[in-house]
Design an enzyme around this catalytic site. Structure first.
Site, PDB file in Angstrom:
ATOM      1  N   SER A 198       0.820  -1.213   0.000  1.00 51.66           N
ATOM      2  CA  SER A 198       0.000   0.000   0.000  1.00 51.66           C
ATOM      3  C   SER A 198       0.854   1.265   0.000  1.00 51.66           C
ATOM      4  O   SER A 198       1.836   1.370   0.718  1.00 51.66           O
ATOM      5  CB  SER A 198      -0.896  -0.005   1.236  1.00 51.66           C
ATOM      6  OG  SER A 198      -1.628   1.188   1.303  1.00 51.66           O
ATOM      7  N   LYS A 256      -2.535  -5.051   9.335  1.00 55.59           N
ATOM      8  CA  LYS A 256      -1.150  -4.696   9.022  1.00 55.59           C
ATOM      9  C   LYS A 256      -0.478  -4.137  10.276  1.00 55.59           C
ATOM     10  O   LYS A 256      -0.857  -3.088  10.794  1.00 55.59           O
ATOM     11  CB  LYS A 256      -1.120  -3.651   7.905  1.00 55.59           C
ATOM     12  CG  LYS A 256       0.286  -3.276   7.459  1.00 55.59           C
ATOM     13  CD  LYS A 256       0.273  -2.567   6.116  1.00 55.59           C
ATOM     14  CE  LYS A 256       1.673  -2.157   5.696  1.00 55.59           C
ATOM     15  NZ  LYS A 256       1.677  -1.462   4.398  1.00 55.59           N
ATOM     16  N   THR A 263       6.278   0.732   8.028  1.00 54.76           N
ATOM     17  CA  THR A 263       7.572   1.420   8.175  1.00 54.76           C
ATOM     18  C   THR A 263       7.949   1.630   9.643  1.00 54.76           C
ATOM     19  O   THR A 263       7.099   1.687  10.515  1.00 54.76           O
ATOM     20  CB  THR A 263       7.523   2.780   7.469  1.00 54.76           C
ATOM     21  OG1 THR A 263       6.412   3.510   7.978  1.00 54.76           O
ATOM     22  CG2 THR A 263       7.363   2.619   5.972  1.00 54.76           C
ATOM     23  N   LYS A 320      -3.263   2.378  -2.254  1.00 51.11           N
ATOM     24  CA  LYS A 320      -2.899   3.416  -1.277  1.00 51.11           C
ATOM     25  C   LYS A 320      -3.975   3.521  -0.201  1.00 51.11           C
ATOM     26  O   LYS A 320      -5.162   3.413  -0.490  1.00 51.11           O
ATOM     27  CB  LYS A 320      -2.789   4.756  -2.034  1.00 51.11           C
ATOM     28  CG  LYS A 320      -2.614   5.989  -1.161  1.00 51.11           C
ATOM     29  CD  LYS A 320      -1.202   6.123  -0.627  1.00 51.11           C
ATOM     30  CE  LYS A 320      -1.079   7.205   0.440  1.00 51.11           C
ATOM     31  NZ  LYS A 320       0.106   7.012   1.306  1.00 51.11           N
ATOM     32  N   GLY A 321      -3.568   3.705   1.049  1.00 49.53           N
ATOM     33  CA  GLY A 321      -4.511   3.803   2.170  1.00 49.53           C
ATOM     34  C   GLY A 321      -5.620   4.814   1.927  1.00 49.53           C
ATOM     35  O   GLY A 321      -5.360   5.939   1.521  1.00 49.53           O
ATOM     36  N   GLY A 334       7.159  -2.996  -1.906  1.00 51.44           N
ATOM     37  CA  GLY A 334       6.884  -1.582  -1.662  1.00 51.44           C
ATOM     38  C   GLY A 334       7.826  -0.668  -2.416  1.00 51.44           C
ATOM     39  O   GLY A 334       7.715  -0.491  -3.633  1.00 51.44           O
ATOM     40  N   THR A 335       8.799  -0.131  -1.670  1.00 48.54           N
ATOM     41  CA  THR A 335       9.750   0.843  -2.205  1.00 48.54           C
ATOM     42  C   THR A 335      10.369   0.404  -3.534  1.00 48.54           C
ATOM     43  O   THR A 335      10.654   1.250  -4.387  1.00 48.54           O
ATOM     44  CB  THR A 335      10.849   1.088  -1.151  1.00 48.54           C
ATOM     45  OG1 THR A 335      10.199   1.519   0.054  1.00 48.54           O
ATOM     46  CG2 THR A 335      11.824   2.148  -1.583  1.00 48.54           C
ATOM     47  N   CYS A 393       0.323   3.601  10.658  1.00 51.60           N
ATOM     48  CA  CYS A 393       0.987   4.677   9.944  1.00 51.60           C
ATOM     49  C   CYS A 393       1.585   5.658  10.933  1.00 51.60           C
ATOM     50  O   CYS A 393       0.902   6.186  11.789  1.00 51.60           O
ATOM     51  CB  CYS A 393       0.025   5.408   9.042  1.00 51.60           C
ATOM     52  SG  CYS A 393       0.862   6.794   8.272  1.00 51.60           S
ATOM     53  N   GLY A 412       8.765  -5.568   3.550  1.00 54.24           N
ATOM     54  CA  GLY A 412       9.884  -4.792   4.098  1.00 54.24           C
ATOM     55  C   GLY A 412      11.172  -5.009   3.333  1.00 54.24           C
ATOM     56  O   GLY A 412      11.876  -5.987   3.551  1.00 54.24           O
TER      57      GLY A 412
HETATM   58  C1  LIG Z   1       5.735   6.395   0.049  1.00 51.82           C
HETATM   59  C2  LIG Z   1       5.097   5.338   0.886  1.00 51.82           C
HETATM   60  C3  LIG Z   1       3.742   5.403   1.190  1.00 51.82           C
HETATM   61  C4  LIG Z   1       3.140   4.435   2.001  1.00 51.82           C
HETATM   62  N1  LIG Z   1       1.802   4.485   2.259  1.00 51.82           N
HETATM   63  C5  LIG Z   1       1.202   3.510   2.995  1.00 51.82           C
HETATM   64  C6  LIG Z   1      -0.201   3.495   3.231  1.00 51.82           C
HETATM   65  O1  LIG Z   1      -0.945   4.360   2.741  1.00 51.82           O
HETATM   66  N2  LIG Z   1      -0.720   2.499   3.999  1.00 51.82           N
HETATM   67  C7  LIG Z   1       0.070   1.527   4.534  1.00 51.82           C
HETATM   68  O2  LIG Z   1      -0.460   0.640   5.222  1.00 51.82           O
HETATM   69  N3  LIG Z   1       1.393   1.485   4.303  1.00 51.82           N
HETATM   70  C8  LIG Z   1       1.985   2.457   3.547  1.00 51.82           C
HETATM   71  N4  LIG Z   1       3.341   2.405   3.306  1.00 51.82           N
HETATM   72  C9  LIG Z   1       4.131   1.296   3.855  1.00 51.82           C
HETATM   73  C10 LIG Z   1       4.377   0.198   2.799  1.00 51.82           C
HETATM   74  O3  LIG Z   1       3.145  -0.380   2.402  1.00 51.82           O
HETATM   75  C11 LIG Z   1       5.292  -0.898   3.366  1.00 51.82           C
HETATM   76  O4  LIG Z   1       4.682  -1.474   4.506  1.00 51.82           O
HETATM   77  C12 LIG Z   1       6.660  -0.355   3.761  1.00 51.82           C
HETATM   78  O5  LIG Z   1       7.080   0.601   2.825  1.00 51.82           O
HETATM   79  C13 LIG Z   1       7.742  -1.442   3.890  1.00 51.82           C
HETATM   80  O6  LIG Z   1       7.937  -2.114   2.687  1.00 51.82           O
HETATM   81  P1  LIG Z   1       9.129  -1.742   1.625  1.00 51.82           P
HETATM   82  O7  LIG Z   1      10.382  -1.707   2.407  1.00 51.82           O
HETATM   83  O8  LIG Z   1       9.055  -2.802   0.587  1.00 51.82           O
HETATM   84  O9  LIG Z   1       8.783  -0.383   1.076  1.00 51.82           O
HETATM   85  C14 LIG Z   1       3.927   3.382   2.511  1.00 51.82           C
HETATM   86  C15 LIG Z   1       5.305   3.322   2.192  1.00 51.82           C
HETATM   87  C16 LIG Z   1       5.896   4.273   1.389  1.00 51.82           C
HETATM   88  C17 LIG Z   1       7.359   4.167   1.083  1.00 51.82           C
END
Ligand SMILES: Cc1cc2nc3c(=O)[nH]c(=O)nc-3n(C[C@H](O)[C@H](O)[C@H](O)COP(=O)(O)O)c2cc1C
Ligand SMILES: Cc1cc2nc3c(=O)[nH]c(=O)nc-3n(C[C@H](O)[C@H](O)[C@H](O)COP(=O)(O)OP(=O)(O)OC[C@H]3O[C@@H](n4cnc5c(N)ncnc54)[C@H](O)[C@@H]3O)c2cc1C
Ligand SMILES: Cc1cc2nc3c(=O)[nH]c(=O)nc-3n(C[C@H](O)[C@H](O)[C@H](O)COP(=O)(O)OP(=O)(O)OC[C@H]3O[C@@H](n4cnc5c(N)ncnc54)[C@H](O)[C@@H]3O)c2cc1C
Ligand SMILES: Cc1cc2nc3c(=O)[nH]c(=O)nc-3n(C[C@H](O)[C@H](O)[C@H](O)COP(=O)(O)O)c2cc1C
Ligand code: FES
Ligand code: FES
Lengths: 257, 311, 311, 257
Positions: B20, B164, B192, B44-45, B264-265, B128, B242
């Site tokens: 997300s 989550k 995060t 996206k949330g 994600g990233t 969040c 992650g």
């Molecule tokens: C720019 C950005 C926006 C995010 N927005 C949300 C969100 O709206 N809802 C949510 O549950 N997690 C959100 N996350 C968290 C990601 O879904 C994920 O849990 C986190 O980034 C770790 O995974 P990654 O290391 O692969 O990015 C967001 C992360 C990033 C980087």
């Protein structure tokens, strides 16, 4: 067409201690960019640096895309060491780019520092139909001078320390020009890119003189294509993504803070 | 080679989903990949009302990671249902909607509406770190989390509910168990980690919001540990998140106990990352003569007898 | 240019120390640098009895970081006093001894002996994640932490007592406040974050101990955030630790609120890192016309009015 | 002398798809290494990879140190791309190295795979006074064959797939040799380096035949100079650091698991 592609480094020329000219050859079919659009370029071979870096294109041939970048931090330092033959991944062209002026409008191009890179492709397209105001801190920081002169525009260059061209900031030079050319105000259009304080000055000139125009903005970016919401600037209609709704915005839309 | 996995009653063609907030509403990626190939798209949330998000700068890079303080900038439930959901419906993939609210009531209203709209699953973002009065309390308070999950399950019980979890806790297993006991169909983790960065030149925080959420490869070891701990303490499926950049990372999470994973990233750096990961999981399985990807879930060797629940 | 800082009654010639467990007992680095130049040397965690440590593999690399599960391999108090302390005493630097025990009684005995031996300060490791029956409970249980600090202060009251906090908690400020209220003279943070990595080829954990502590640049954003939060919630000095590789990192911690800093993993990569950091802090101060390094502590701009204590 | 120094890449030769020969020129005065000692070499330009990588030296001239490395993972892949002129940081020489045999002892050098790299400097030093047993998976994996032949030792090469030399594992070849040369058993000394399973086999041969010897061990390392306690192996007198008390241990001291 998929804007994510691999590209080969054809040349990476050091222009001076802090600027390089990078020529890439896309290995997949690549779309034609508009002036003011940009690309996200992979800077390293590992996860550090993690994110791609945004750069405007400078010139495009059928085979290659050229970039001019300033060495700033981690990413650009690694990019400086790119060797011929290296293959990197790139995303682009991205963003909206500069809208071209209607026929009767005289474009006033106002560039500060590396802002000239973004505007160069526009100047190139408009050819000698525009006035270019270009300011930098000093002579050494001036880029693309020969190329700009060759294009045959009305070019006014200034440096803060008077080491080349007029003395002063580019906004002052623009003001002087407008005072001396009252008549142009009703038929001109500003295009500007550069450091924030300068852009603010230009905006206020535009506001006071009643001139419309476009500004190209910079923000930190993670994706470059509208997915992360990371790159917003504040506008009169709320936060807008620099990478997608920008980087070019109507100058009067930006809310400066 | 069977890549299908199940998250509760939800059958995914493969274990690869998008995380997300990193995949927009799907559209943003349609030029880069065929959405039909994905196990699921997590959007996206979404909140009840549109949210403006935080002022810029909202992101900055850190060693092998990034901080974000988007502040849950989103178009709100109504516009999501009208403008975004129909687009996603065209594709043969599962649609999971990540939601957040300030109160249990808001989560319940969101879940009901999404249940009615027929999305495939709802992911509760209780973690969040960027919103002052946001869902954060649910993420670090076990009892609040239990109540939330319970209420959401009661009101949108047909849908698969994924909780989550926040990694900003001492013991992830307590939260995993609390969510399971309250009826959550699955867990996803990690969100995060709270972090901060300062520009020493301007002497200002690099984010306008001062702190933000850390994501990317930097957090992978923490995420792997938490997925391992959580998956051993509950029976419901765990979705690993992650720092997943490539298929190797995805497989590491599955070995640790994840039934599926979210990317994600990595989507920002390589918009085709998810597809490459699907291909990579297939090659790995073929190389190891694994017929069914489910066979690797939690199959880490050499951990027998280890009591992972105690710190 | 005045680089001196104070940790309670302890005066350091500059804010740069070594982090426990990454600098051996000082000797290991004497060929690389002049120990007299350091603000302080913090030695590897000492226990009452020698400890064998964990079986190998004990370390593995992760993106921008490393996991370690050394398991507090150390020579024990007696040999430390006899073999290592006299060596360190030759140098004009402060000697800080990091200790750990299984019980309050063990910490008390260690502190008394070290107080008698005249070390400059004692750092309580209450957060090592690698020992099953180790100090870990103190690191994640506020009341246990309070009791521990209180007892140590009572029995070795003359010495400066530094409590080293675990980052594996939801709210670092609660632990910071608990340590301060129990009489700790200073805090140091962060210790490593618990993490894990799996070799997907052998399908085994990369560490024999399965989990280990994550250190290095990867954790810096989390450490900066915690130092900022902790330093705003207490009056005692905070020592910043976590991913400091160069002077820029050290300054970032000081701006966030650290009075001094410790360099850990960086010593492995560049055994002269501490010295380069001292030089770099000096150049930064000169460049910014800062006469006294104490003037930058916590001087981050643009955070006024932010309530950092709430999550 | 400070064993942390900067060095310049003089040459980085690709020997085959998975091995490179790297020649470095130390830019600071560098100590003379003993056979079997190693160096920690910086692999990347950023924090990923973070740690230096351990490599045995192969040859040393007054100006240069030469390494032979196998491309294995992240770090060595980046090292393969090292270009001439690049400056990296290095720590070494580290560890104890192989103790030289007393005059009357005949050294039996037993190398498996890349283990030959560690033993090469020893063979070089001992000159033709030793028997070298060298096994690899196949012909393509054999390293330094010409060099070894030039040194004029009694050299027995074997490959698992019989693509070169004798067929079989190097431990089998050693056993055969010992059966055929009973008399040597009381006057020889084993030096061995290679993959763990092979080392275990050699250890058990040594044990059964009553031959003493030395084994060079590998473990993950963070520092390489005794500070992190990360690199231990289990020995009959407890955990010992490979980087400091090793990498070379009396073969009978290792407790295999
Ligand atoms: C720019 C950005 C926006 C995010 N927005 C949300 C969100 O709206 N809802 C949510 O549950 N997690 C959100 N996350 C968290 C990601 O879904 C994920 O849990 C986190 O980034 C770790 O995974 P990654 O290391 O692969 O990015 C967001 C992360 C990033 C980087
Ligand atoms: C649309 C756009 C077009 C650009 N075009 C050019 C160009 O043609 N030539 C050129 O020299 N520069 C251009 N820039 C600026 C360029 O992107 C930055 O100088 C570069 O990202 C710095 O990277 P670094 O790793 O060297 O610096 P670091 O400071 O180490 O970078 C850290 C992080 O901050 C980001 N960042 C730093 N400065 C900027 C900035 N000014 N704008 C956006 N992100 C930044 C980086 O991308 C990276 O994520 C452009 C920026 C934008 C937004
Ligand atoms: C004393 C010693 C001497 C060595 N000499 C040589 C040599 O001369 N030539 C050569 O080709 N190789 C040698 N090796 C092995 C070499 O260090 C590894 O192949 C290399 O570190 C792999 O790095 P990577 O980043 O490519 O692999 P990755 O698998 O990506 O590395 C991940 C981490 O594991 C460590 N690691 C991986 N394999 C080993 C290993 N076998 N031993 C120790 N650490 C490892 C790395 O150093 C790194 O920290 C030696 C190892 C030791 C301990
Ligand atoms: C190999 C290793 C051993 C460590 N041993 C100890 C220890 O004995 N006691 C302790 O309090 N912290 C120990 N630590 C934690 C460090 O002191 C430090 O808090 C942590 O590594 C974060 O800092 P860094 O990112 O600069 O390494 C150890 C860390 C490492 C990497
Ligand atoms: S950079 Fe991601 S939305 Fe603009
Ligand atoms: S590698 Fe650090 S002690 Fe051996």
């Amino acid at each position: 067409m998929n804007r994510y592609f691999k590209a080969k480094v054809i040349e990476n020329l050091s222009l001076n201690s802090s600027h390089n000219l990078l020529t890439l050859e896309p290995l997949d079919p690549a779309a034609e960019p508009n002036p003011g659009q940009f690309y996200m370029i992979e800077a390293g071979d590992s996860y550090d640096p993690l994110l791609k870096r945004p750069f405007c294109w400078l010139q495009k041939t059928r085979e290659t895309i050229q970039f001019l970048f300033r060495i700033k931090g981690k990413g650009t330092s690694l990019m400086r060491a790119f060797k011929k033959g290296k293959v990197i991944s790139v995303i682009g062209p991205l963003g909206n780019g500069y809208p071209l002026p209607r026929k009767k409008r005289t474009p006033l191009i106002v560039a500060g520092g590396t802002g000239i890179i973004s505007l160069f492709s526009l100047i190139n397209k408009l050819s000698h139909n525009c006035h270019v105001f270009y300011g930098a801190r000093n002579k050494d920081e001036l880029l693309l001078l020969n190329e700009l002169e060759k294009l045959g525009n009305k070019l006014i260059v200034c440096t803060n320390d008077c080491s080349f061209g007029k003395e002063g900031m580019v906004n002052e030079v623009l003001s002087q020009f407008l005072s001396a050319n009252e008549s142009i105000k009703t038929s001109c259009l500003i295009y500007t890119c550069g450091p924030k304080p300068m852009l603010q000055e230009i905006t206020s000139i535009a506001f006071h003189e009643g001139i419309r125009g476009y500004v190209s903005m910079e923000e930190n970016m993670a994706c470059g294509f509208g997915a992360c919401q990371g790159c917003v600037v504040n506008t009169i209609s709320g936060y807008k993504k620099v990478c997608k709704e920008g980087p070019v915005f109507p100058i009067e839309d930006i809310v400066w803070t | 080679m069977d890549l299908a996995v199940e998250i509760g009653s939800l059958k995914l063609k493969n274990p690869v989903m998008t995380a997300s907030g990193t995949f927009g509403y799907g559209e943003e990626y349609s030029e880069f990949l065929d959405l039909n190939m994905l196990g699921a798209v997590v959007v996206k949330g979404i909140s009840l009302k549109p949210m403006e998000g935080n002022p810029p700068p909202r992101i900055c890079e850190t060693p092998c990671g990034m901080l974000n303080a988007i502040g849950l900038h989103n178009i709100g439930l109504k516009r999501f249902l009208k403008e975004k959901l129909p687009y996603l419906r065209q594709f043969d993939t599962k649609i999971i909607v990540n939601i957040l609210g300030n109160t249990i009531q808001e989560y319940v209203r969101l879940s009901k509406a999404l249940d009615d709209a027929g999305v495939d699953a709802i992911e509760l973002n209780v973690s969040c770190p960027n919103v002052k009065k946001g869902g954060i309390i649910f993420g670090t308070d076990k009892r609040a989390l239990s109540r939330l999950v319970l209420k959401v399950k009661q009101s949108a019980g047909k849908r698969v509910i994924i909780t989550k979890l926040s990694p900003n806790v001492s013991d992830i297993t307590e939260f995993a168990i609390a969510a399971e006991e309250s009826g959550s169909d699955a867990l996803s983790l990690i969100n995060t980690l709270r972090g901060m960065a300062i520009d020493i030149d301007t002497q200002k925080p690099k984010l306008a919001n001062i702190t933000g959420g850390l994501s990317g490869p930097a957090i992978k070891p923490i995420a792997i540990r938490m997925v391992w701990e959580a998956s051993q303490s509950v029976r419901i499926p765990v979705i690993g998140i992650g720092g997943i950049i490539n298929a190797q990372d995805a497989i590491e999470f599955m070995l640790a106990g994840a039934t599926a994973i979210q990317v994600g990233t990595a989507n920002f750096i390589n918009p085709m990352a998810t597809i490459e990961i699907i291909h990579g999981i297939r090659s790995y399985s073929e190389g190891k003569n694994i017929d069914n990807i489910r066979d690797i879930i939690g199959r880490i060797h050499g951990t027998a007898g280890h009591n992972n629940i105690n710190l």
